[in-house]
Design a protein around this motif. Structure first.
Motif, PDB file in Angstrom:
ATOM      1  N   ASP A  27       0.180  -1.601   5.331  1.00  0.00           N
ATOM      2  CA  ASP A  27       0.028  -1.684   3.986  1.00  0.00           C
ATOM      3  C   ASP A  27       0.182  -3.137   3.212  1.00  0.00           C
ATOM      4  O   ASP A  27      -0.166  -3.225   2.192  1.00  0.00           O
ATOM      5  N   SER A  52      -1.965  -2.640  -1.947  1.00  0.00           N
ATOM      6  CA  SER A  52      -0.887  -2.272  -1.028  1.00  0.00           C
ATOM      7  C   SER A  52      -0.298  -0.755  -1.277  1.00  0.00           C
ATOM      8  O   SER A  52      -0.112  -0.036  -0.450  1.00  0.00           O
ATOM      9  N   SER A  55      -2.839   1.620  -0.492  1.00  0.00           N
ATOM     10  CA  SER A  55      -2.840   2.107   1.039  1.00  0.00           C
ATOM     11  C   SER A  55      -1.700   3.162   1.517  1.00  0.00           C
ATOM     12  O   SER A  55      -1.747   3.848   2.060  1.00  0.00           O
ATOM     13  N   GLY A  71      -5.576  -1.018   3.012  1.00  0.00           N
ATOM     14  CA  GLY A  71      -4.656  -2.097   3.559  1.00  0.00           C
ATOM     15  C   GLY A  71      -5.299  -3.571   3.888  1.00  0.00           C
ATOM     16  O   GLY A  71      -5.054  -4.459   3.878  1.00  0.00           O
TER      17      GLY A  71
END
Length: 100
Positions: A27, A52, A55, A71
């Motif tokens: 991530d 991030s 993710s 990601g």
């Protein structure tokens, strides 16, 4: 005695092994956080941080493909943010050094 031929009684069983890649996608959270805090040109670091976190949320929810997608986007945004930050820093350095 009566000897049996054991090889004629053997049966052949074919096994197929399927390897499923259960490796969780990255991530890039720490990289995104550093870009957001120290090098946030054009708010790209913020966008990377958001992707991030998304993710990471997808990983927790068990959606591996969603986590991989977010990601991957976070990684690209981090590359852009890091490159832009280094380029801007380099330009500022050159301007300050050549200035009299």
């Amino acid at each position: 005695g009566n000897m049996r031929n054991e090889s004629s009684l053997s049966t052949f069983v074919q096994h197929t092994t399927v390897n499923i890649n259960r490796e969780m996608p990255q991530d890039f959270f720490i990289w995104s956080l550093m870009n957001f805090l120290y090098c946030n040109p054009f708010c790209i670091g913020l966008a990377a941080l958001i992707h991030s976190v998304k993710s990471r949320d997808m990983k927790v929810a068990g959606d591996v493909e969603g986590a991989r997608s977010y990601g991957s986007t976070a990684r690209i945004l981090n590359i852009i943010a890091t490159s832009a930050g280094c380029f801007i820093g380099f330009i500022i350095f050159i301007v300050l050094v050549t200035r009299r």
